[in-house]
Write a protein that holds these residues in place. Structure first.
Motif, PDB file in Angstrom:
ATOM      1  N   GLY A  42     -45.770  16.407  13.981  1.00 16.61           N
ATOM      2  CA  GLY A  42     -45.612  15.015  13.598  1.00 16.61           C
ATOM      3  C   GLY A  42     -46.093  14.092  14.708  1.00 16.61           C
ATOM      4  N   PRO A  43     -46.413  12.850  14.368  1.00 16.17           N
ATOM      5  CA  PRO A  43     -46.842  11.888  15.392  1.00 16.17           C
ATOM      6  C   PRO A  43     -45.749  11.649  16.426  1.00 16.17           C
ATOM      7  CG  PRO A  43     -47.346  11.081  13.178  1.00 16.17           C
ATOM      8  CD  PRO A  43     -46.453  12.270  13.012  1.00 16.17           C
ATOM      9  N   GLU A  44     -46.170  11.427  17.660  1.00 12.91           N
ATOM     10  CA  GLU A  44     -45.241  11.102  18.742  1.00 12.91           C
ATOM     11  C   GLU A  44     -45.606   9.746  19.333  1.00 12.91           C
ATOM     12  OE1 GLU A  44     -43.954  15.605  20.192  1.00 12.91           O
ATOM     13  OE2 GLU A  44     -44.840  14.186  21.609  1.00 12.91           O
ATOM     14  N   PHE A  45     -44.590   8.948  19.547  1.00  9.64           N
ATOM     15  CA  PHE A  45     -44.755   7.589  20.055  1.00  9.64           C
ATOM     16  C   PHE A  45     -45.365   7.585  21.450  1.00  9.64           C
ATOM     17  CE2 PHE A  45     -43.824   3.236  20.909  1.00  9.64           C
ATOM     18  CZ  PHE A  45     -43.291   3.168  22.186  1.00  9.64           C
ATOM     19  N   LEU A  46     -46.307   6.675  21.662  1.00  8.32           N
ATOM     20  CA  LEU A  46     -46.894   6.472  22.988  1.00  8.32           C
ATOM     21  C   LEU A  46     -46.469   5.131  23.576  1.00  8.32           C
ATOM     22  CD1 LEU A  46     -50.569   7.728  22.475  1.00  8.32           C
ATOM     23  CD2 LEU A  46     -48.686   8.931  23.608  1.00  8.32           C
ATOM     24  N   THR A  47     -46.767   4.035  22.856  1.00  9.74           N
ATOM     25  CA  THR A  47     -46.523   2.729  23.417  1.00  9.74           C
ATOM     26  C   THR A  47     -46.431   1.685  22.316  1.00  9.74           C
ATOM     27  OG1 THR A  47     -47.269   1.139  25.107  1.00  9.74           O
ATOM     28  CG2 THR A  47     -48.974   2.184  23.757  1.00  9.74           C
ATOM     29  N   TYR A  48     -45.829   0.523  22.659  1.00  4.89           N
ATOM     30  CA  TYR A  48     -45.544  -0.526  21.681  1.00  4.89           C
ATOM     31  C   TYR A  48     -45.850  -1.893  22.281  1.00  4.89           C
ATOM     32  CZ  TYR A  48     -42.392  -3.947  19.421  1.00  4.89           C
ATOM     33  OH  TYR A  48     -41.864  -5.057  18.816  1.00  4.89           O
ATOM     34  N   PHE A  49     -46.526  -2.721  21.487  1.00  2.00           N
ATOM     35  CA  PHE A  49     -46.828  -4.102  21.859  1.00  2.00           C
ATOM     36  C   PHE A  49     -46.165  -5.059  20.878  1.00  2.00           C
ATOM     37  CE2 PHE A  49     -50.154  -3.722  25.077  1.00  2.00           C
ATOM     38  CZ  PHE A  49     -50.585  -2.417  24.895  1.00  2.00           C
ATOM     39  N   GLN A  50     -45.662  -6.138  21.415  1.00  2.00           N
ATOM     40  CA  GLN A  50     -45.256  -7.283  20.598  1.00  2.00           C
ATOM     41  C   GLN A  50     -46.168  -8.417  21.019  1.00  2.00           C
ATOM     42  OE1 GLN A  50     -41.010  -8.048  20.271  1.00  2.00           O
ATOM     43  NE2 GLN A  50     -41.397 -10.245  20.162  1.00  2.00           N
ATOM     44  N   ASN A  51     -47.063  -8.815  20.137  1.00  2.00           N
ATOM     45  CA  ASN A  51     -48.172  -9.695  20.507  1.00  2.00           C
ATOM     46  C   ASN A  51     -48.927  -9.064  21.689  1.00  2.00           C
ATOM     47  OD1 ASN A  51     -47.691 -11.757  18.492  1.00  2.00           O
ATOM     48  ND2 ASN A  51     -45.837 -12.252  19.665  1.00  2.00           N
ATOM     49  N   GLU A  52     -49.113  -9.795  22.772  1.00  2.00           N
ATOM     50  CA  GLU A  52     -49.878  -9.228  23.886  1.00  2.00           C
ATOM     51  C   GLU A  52     -48.996  -8.484  24.888  1.00  2.00           C
ATOM     52  OE1 GLU A  52     -49.442 -12.359  23.247  1.00  2.00           O
ATOM     53  OE2 GLU A  52     -48.557 -13.308  25.017  1.00  2.00           O
ATOM     54  N   ALA A  53     -47.702  -8.553  24.713  1.00  2.00           N
ATOM     55  CA  ALA A  53     -46.786  -7.946  25.683  1.00  2.00           C
ATOM     56  C   ALA A  53     -46.532  -6.479  25.347  1.00  2.00           C
ATOM     57  CB  ALA A  53     -45.471  -8.713  25.679  1.00  2.00           C
ATOM     58  N   LYS A  57     -43.695   1.524  27.063  1.00  2.00           N
ATOM     59  CA  LYS A  57     -44.756   2.498  27.309  1.00  2.00           C
ATOM     60  C   LYS A  57     -44.156   3.836  27.722  1.00  2.00           C
ATOM     61  CE  LYS A  57     -45.744   0.553  31.893  1.00  2.00           C
ATOM     62  NZ  LYS A  57     -46.814   0.051  32.797  1.00  2.00           N
ATOM     63  N   SER A  58     -42.941   4.058  27.291  1.00  2.06           N
ATOM     64  CA  SER A  58     -42.216   5.251  27.703  1.00  2.06           C
ATOM     65  C   SER A  58     -42.828   6.549  27.194  1.00  2.06           C
ATOM     66  CB  SER A  58     -40.758   5.155  27.239  1.00  2.06           C
ATOM     67  OG  SER A  58     -40.687   5.100  25.825  1.00  2.06           O
ATOM     68  N   GLY A  59     -43.634   6.478  26.157  1.00  2.00           N
ATOM     69  CA  GLY A  59     -44.206   7.681  25.588  1.00  2.00           C
ATOM     70  C   GLY A  59     -45.533   8.100  26.171  1.00  2.00           C
ATOM     71  N   LEU A  60     -46.115   7.272  27.013  1.00  2.00           N
ATOM     72  CA  LEU A  60     -47.397   7.628  27.623  1.00  2.00           C
ATOM     73  C   LEU A  60     -47.197   8.854  28.500  1.00  2.00           C
ATOM     74  CD1 LEU A  60     -48.760   4.095  28.574  1.00  2.00           C
ATOM     75  CD2 LEU A  60     -49.373   5.496  26.594  1.00  2.00           C
ATOM     76  N   PRO A  61     -47.979   9.920  28.280  1.00  2.00           N
ATOM     77  CA  PRO A  61     -47.696  11.193  28.949  1.00  2.00           C
ATOM     78  C   PRO A  61     -48.017  11.227  30.433  1.00  2.00           C
ATOM     79  CG  PRO A  61     -49.601  11.405  27.497  1.00  2.00           C
ATOM     80  CD  PRO A  61     -49.060  10.054  27.267  1.00  2.00           C
ATOM     81  N   SER A  62     -48.925  10.377  30.871  1.00  2.00           N
ATOM     82  CA  SER A  62     -49.246  10.381  32.299  1.00  2.00           C
ATOM     83  C   SER A  62     -49.888   9.050  32.647  1.00  2.00           C
ATOM     84  CB  SER A  62     -50.207  11.528  32.630  1.00  2.00           C
ATOM     85  OG  SER A  62     -51.531  11.214  32.210  1.00  2.00           O
ATOM     86  N   ASP A  63     -50.116   8.835  33.950  1.00  2.00           N
ATOM     87  CA  ASP A  63     -50.744   7.582  34.374  1.00  2.00           C
ATOM     88  C   ASP A  63     -52.232   7.563  34.058  1.00  2.00           C
ATOM     89  OD1 ASP A  63     -50.723   8.393  37.946  1.00  2.00           O
ATOM     90  OD2 ASP A  63     -51.675   9.350  36.239  1.00  2.00           O
ATOM     91  N   ARG A  64     -52.747   8.610  33.438  1.00  2.00           N
ATOM     92  CA  ARG A  64     -54.142   8.575  32.990  1.00  2.00           C
ATOM     93  C   ARG A  64     -54.277   7.786  31.685  1.00  2.00           C
ATOM     94  NH1 ARG A  64     -56.022  12.671  31.045  1.00  2.00           N
ATOM     95  NH2 ARG A  64     -54.174  14.014  30.790  1.00  2.00           N
ATOM     96  N   PHE A  65     -53.156   7.521  31.044  1.00  2.00           N
ATOM     97  CA  PHE A  65     -53.155   6.802  29.770  1.00  2.00           C
ATOM     98  C   PHE A  65     -52.817   5.339  30.027  1.00  2.00           C
ATOM     99  CE2 PHE A  65     -53.223  10.054  26.333  1.00  2.00           C
ATOM    100  CZ  PHE A  65     -53.251  11.186  27.126  1.00  2.00           C
ATOM    101  N   PHE A  66     -53.619   4.471  29.431  1.00  2.00           N
ATOM    102  CA  PHE A  66     -53.423   3.041  29.629  1.00  2.00           C
ATOM    103  C   PHE A  66     -53.736   2.329  28.324  1.00  2.00           C
ATOM    104  CE2 PHE A  66     -53.381  -0.976  31.696  1.00  2.00           C
ATOM    105  CZ  PHE A  66     -54.464  -1.700  31.235  1.00  2.00           C
ATOM    106  N   ALA A  67     -52.910   1.372  27.929  1.00  4.61           N
ATOM    107  CA  ALA A  67     -53.159   0.634  26.695  1.00  4.61           C
ATOM    108  C   ALA A  67     -53.074  -0.855  26.987  1.00  4.61           C
ATOM    109  CB  ALA A  67     -52.156   1.021  25.618  1.00  4.61           C
ATOM    110  N   GLU A  68     -53.845  -1.624  26.227  1.00  5.77           N
ATOM    111  CA  GLU A  68     -53.820  -3.073  26.384  1.00  5.77           C
ATOM    112  C   GLU A  68     -54.046  -3.755  25.055  1.00  5.77           C
ATOM    113  OE1 GLU A  68     -56.888  -4.054  29.152  1.00  5.77           O
ATOM    114  OE2 GLU A  68     -58.505  -3.407  27.838  1.00  5.77           O
ATOM    115  N   ARG A  69     -53.593  -4.991  24.975  1.00  8.39           N
ATOM    116  CA  ARG A  69     -53.756  -5.826  23.773  1.00  8.39           C
ATOM    117  C   ARG A  69     -53.823  -7.270  24.267  1.00  8.39           C
ATOM    118  NH1 ARG A  69     -49.478  -6.805  18.781  1.00  8.39           N
ATOM    119  NH2 ARG A  69     -51.037  -7.239  17.156  1.00  8.39           N
ATOM    120  N   PRO A  70     -54.892  -7.612  24.961  1.00  6.55           N
ATOM    121  CA  PRO A  70     -54.936  -8.849  25.760  1.00  6.55           C
ATOM    122  C   PRO A  70     -54.767 -10.148  24.982  1.00  6.55           C
ATOM    123  CG  PRO A  70     -57.095  -7.809  25.618  1.00  6.55           C
ATOM    124  CD  PRO A  70     -56.125  -6.837  25.066  1.00  6.55           C
ATOM    125  N   GLU A  71     -55.206 -10.197  23.723  1.00  9.18           N
ATOM    126  CA  GLU A  71     -55.099 -11.431  22.952  1.00  9.18           C
ATOM    127  C   GLU A  71     -54.136 -11.286  21.791  1.00  9.18           C
ATOM    128  OE1 GLU A  71     -59.064 -12.533  21.932  1.00  9.18           O
ATOM    129  OE2 GLU A  71     -59.650 -12.914  24.012  1.00  9.18           O
TER     130      GLU A  71
END
Lengths: 115, 110
Positions: A42-53, A57-71
């Motif tokens: 099943g899918p596993e949670f990585l990260t969540y944004f509310q608007n740009e915030a 990011k508790s589900g990101l498996p390592s610091d190699r993973f990065f997500a953004e939603r600038p606008e």
């Protein structure tokens, strides 16, 4: 109307390469989620944004993973120095509101294969 | 969020009702029960959700026991297109992340 779209649909990367996965949520949706789905699971949670915030990011498996939603609309999930264990389907979902009972709309996913 | 338990697989004859069970014995009073399904090579799709009362929409019915420790998703007239993995999820609200378990792989057969 248009749903959640993701690009590319398929990505093959050599181990050590950086990749960027794009998600276009439904217009006006406040919440955006990234999930990782390994084969047969099943899918596993990585990260969540509310608007740009980025609120979680508790589900990101390592610091190699990065997500953004600038606008506060399009989001990008970046994976640096990809490893074979990163091979999975990456799903993006959006929902209209935040903090209320609201269904999540999922995109078709990006299938990442790391060789 | 409470953990759920579902059978790994089920079969159903086309045109018959499919009844998919879910146990969530540790559910708390303000947690909802959500059902999503995932057809092969697609993203999950919302089906229905409920808190205490039974719910029905154009896709399915959700029956929640009085003690809320289990529920059943009912597809009244299963078609081949209903073949998918069905996930039962309990959460305070779907505005937060969803915790998927293994789900039930439903195979609808002609």
């Amino acid at each position: 109307g248009a749903g959640v779209s993701q690009s590319p649909r398929y990505k093959v990367a050599k181990r050590g390469q950086d990749v960027a996965l794009r998600c276009d949520p439904i217009s006006g949706h406040v919440s955006l989620f990234w999930y990782q789905q390994a084969l047969g699971q099943g899918p596993e949670f990585l990260t969540y944004f509310q608007n740009e915030a980025q609120l979680d990011k508790s589900g990101l498996p390592s610091d190699r993973f990065f997500a953004e939603r600038p606008e506060g609309s399009v989001s990008t999930l970046k994976i640096q120095r990809t490893q074979q264990e990163d091979s999975a389907v990456y799903l993006c979902a959006s929902s209209l509101n935040a903090g209320v009972v609201d269904e999540q709309f999922f995109g078709p996913g990006t299938r990442l294969t790391v060789l | 969020d409470a953990k759920t338990t579902q059978p790994p697989s089920m079969d159903c004859a086309e045109g018959r009702a499919a009844n998919l069970p879910c146990n969530h014995s540790t559910i708390s009073g303000n947690e909802y029960v959500y059902w999503y399904r995932q057809i092969h090579s697609q993203g999950p799709q919302y089906i229905i959700h409920g808190l205490k009362n039974n719910e029905t929409n154009e896709m399915a019915s959700l029956i929640i026991t009085e003690d809320r420790k289990s529920s059943t998703l009912i597809l009244p007239h299963a078609t081949l297109r209903d073949t998918a993995v069905y996930y039962c999820i309990v959460s305070y609200n779907a505005g937060n992340m969803l915790t998927f378990g293994g789900g039930t792989r439903l195979m609808v057969k002609p």
